[in-house]
Design a protein around this motif. Sequence first.
Motif, short mmCIF file in Angstrom:
data_model
loop_
_atom_site.label_atom_id
_atom_site.label_comp_id
_atom_site.label_asym_id
_atom_site.label_seq_id
_atom_site.Cartn_x
_atom_site.Cartn_y
_atom_site.Cartn_z
N MET A 233 38.89 41.32 49.50
CA MET A 233 39.08 40.28 48.05
C MET A 233 38.20 40.77 47.10
N ARG A 234 38.59 40.81 45.72
CA ARG A 234 37.98 41.14 44.55
C ARG A 234 37.69 40.19 43.51
N LEU A 235 36.53 39.95 42.99
CA LEU A 235 36.07 39.08 42.01
C LEU A 235 35.53 39.68 40.73
N GLU B 30 32.24 41.29 52.51
CA GLU B 30 33.64 41.35 52.35
C GLU B 30 34.26 41.29 51.12
N VAL B 31 33.35 40.73 50.25
CA VAL B 31 34.29 40.27 48.87
C VAL B 31 33.21 41.43 47.90
N ALA B 32 34.22 41.95 47.22
CA ALA B 32 33.81 42.95 46.20
C ALA B 32 33.40 42.31 44.87
N ILE B 33 32.38 42.36 44.10
CA ILE B 33 32.15 41.54 43.01
C ILE B 33 32.02 42.77 41.89
N THR B 34 32.67 42.78 40.79
CA THR B 34 32.31 43.52 39.75
C THR B 34 31.87 42.64 38.59
N ALA C 68 41.15 42.73 39.92
CA ALA C 68 40.48 41.23 40.54
C ALA C 68 41.70 40.55 40.94
N ASP C 69 41.32 39.76 42.03
CA ASP C 69 42.11 38.74 42.61
C ASP C 69 41.71 37.25 41.87
N ALA C 70 40.54 37.27 41.45
CA ALA C 70 40.20 36.08 40.53
C ALA C 70 39.04 36.47 39.63
N VAL C 71 38.85 35.51 38.62
CA VAL C 71 37.73 35.71 37.52
C VAL C 71 36.92 34.63 37.49
N ILE C 72 35.61 34.99 37.17
CA ILE C 72 34.56 33.95 37.11
C ILE C 72 34.05 34.10 35.80
N ILE C 73 34.01 33.17 34.77
CA ILE C 73 33.60 33.01 33.50
C ILE C 73 31.94 32.62 33.77
N ALA C 74 31.08 33.52 33.71
CA ALA C 74 29.64 33.04 34.36
C ALA C 74 28.90 32.63 32.90
N ALA D 147 26.98 29.80 42.11
CA ALA D 147 27.26 29.63 43.64
C ALA D 147 28.58 28.75 43.78
N ALA D 148 28.65 27.86 43.10
CA ALA D 148 29.79 26.86 43.27
C ALA D 148 30.95 27.87 42.82
N ALA D 149 30.89 28.42 41.46
CA ALA D 149 32.07 29.14 40.90
C ALA D 149 32.30 30.23 42.07
N THR D 150 31.32 30.97 42.78
CA THR D 150 31.99 32.13 43.36
C THR D 150 32.64 31.44 44.50
N ALA D 151 32.28 30.42 45.35
CA ALA D 151 32.69 29.71 46.27
C ALA D 151 34.24 29.17 46.05
N GLN D 152 34.41 28.67 44.94
CA GLN D 152 35.86 28.22 44.40
C GLN D 152 36.74 29.23 44.14
N ALA D 153 36.06 30.42 43.43
CA ALA D 153 36.83 31.68 43.43
C ALA D 153 37.61 32.21 44.41
N ILE D 154 36.73 32.14 45.39
CA ILE D 154 37.26 32.72 46.92
C ILE D 154 38.07 32.03 47.42
N ALA D 155 38.16 30.59 47.29
CA ALA D 155 38.88 29.53 47.96
C ALA D 155 40.32 29.74 47.07
N LEU D 156 40.41 29.87 45.90
CA LEU D 156 41.64 29.83 45.04
C LEU D 156 42.33 31.06 45.20
N ALA D 157 41.45 32.31 45.12
CA ALA D 157 42.07 33.70 45.51
C ALA D 157 42.47 33.42 46.83
N SER D 158 42.01 32.79 48.01
CA SER D 158 42.66 32.77 49.35
C SER D 158 43.95 32.04 49.35
N LEU D 159 44.22 31.03 48.70
CA LEU D 159 45.36 30.37 48.68
C LEU D 159 46.60 31.18 48.10
N LYS D 160 46.25 32.20 47.27
CA LYS D 160 47.23 33.30 46.71
C LYS D 160 48.28 32.23 46.08
N PRO D 161 47.96 31.79 44.91
CA PRO D 161 48.92 30.93 44.12
C PRO D 161 49.93 31.72 43.33
#
Length: 247
Positions: free
Chosen positions: A1-3, A29-33, A68-74, A203-217
């Motif tokens: 997975m790529r964030l 296991e998650v690559a973060i750029t 990316a599989d998901a984006v976090i606006i930090a 931390a919350a945003a990262t966990a939710q990004a992984i969860a949403l990407a895993s759902l493959k919407p």
Amino acid sequence: MRLLLINPNMTQTMTDSLAQVARSVAGPEVAITALTASKGFPYIASRAEAQIAGGIVLEMIAAHQQEADAVIIAAFGDPGLIAARELFDLPVIGMAEAAVMSAAMLGERFAIVTFSPHMARWYADSVRLTGLNSRFTGVRCPDTPPNSVANVATELRNELIALAAKATDTDGADVVILGGAPLAGLAPQIADSTSGILVDPIAAATAQAIALASLKPCFRNRNAPPAAKTSTGLEPELTAHIAGENR
């Protein structure tokens, strides 16, 4: 997975701190750029600045969305979040929204503690946008803003602990969100010194990004996507995306 972690502030050390927290949550296991804005403001501290930063966020996503599989606006006020979700076919997570949603799952009532009164109304607006305002006890912050945001997590540590205590003991919050990118990583450091549950927004945003990407919407059949159109003066990747070339 790529964030893709986008810091719309121009401060690289802030990006480094945010990325460190994100990687500690995501695991190997998650690559973060992690990207830092090349224009705008050293630190976004108002709604006006966030409005400008929102366009910069869209340009940065357009240039890197294929990575990316998901984006976090930090940035805690989530500049560009709603517009990004309208434009791009991948999950986009904002720090403020993610923190609020997580807090609502950890307790009945929540508060925000931050380091400057300049952000109080803006951060309260972020809560209202989630629809959870009835569970929000308010923003606690110092009376005067710091001269610099570079070391606020260290210099204001005791005051932030005291504000968190007021948020729980006086205001009745079960959960306290430590709002603002310069406070990334502080929550676990002071958790034993405060009552209530602390939430670190990145931390919350990262966990939710992984969860949403895993759902493959699936975004193909989204309701009323923006019409393709020409534009002038934008970065080439965003111009092409708005014109429908990447959609």
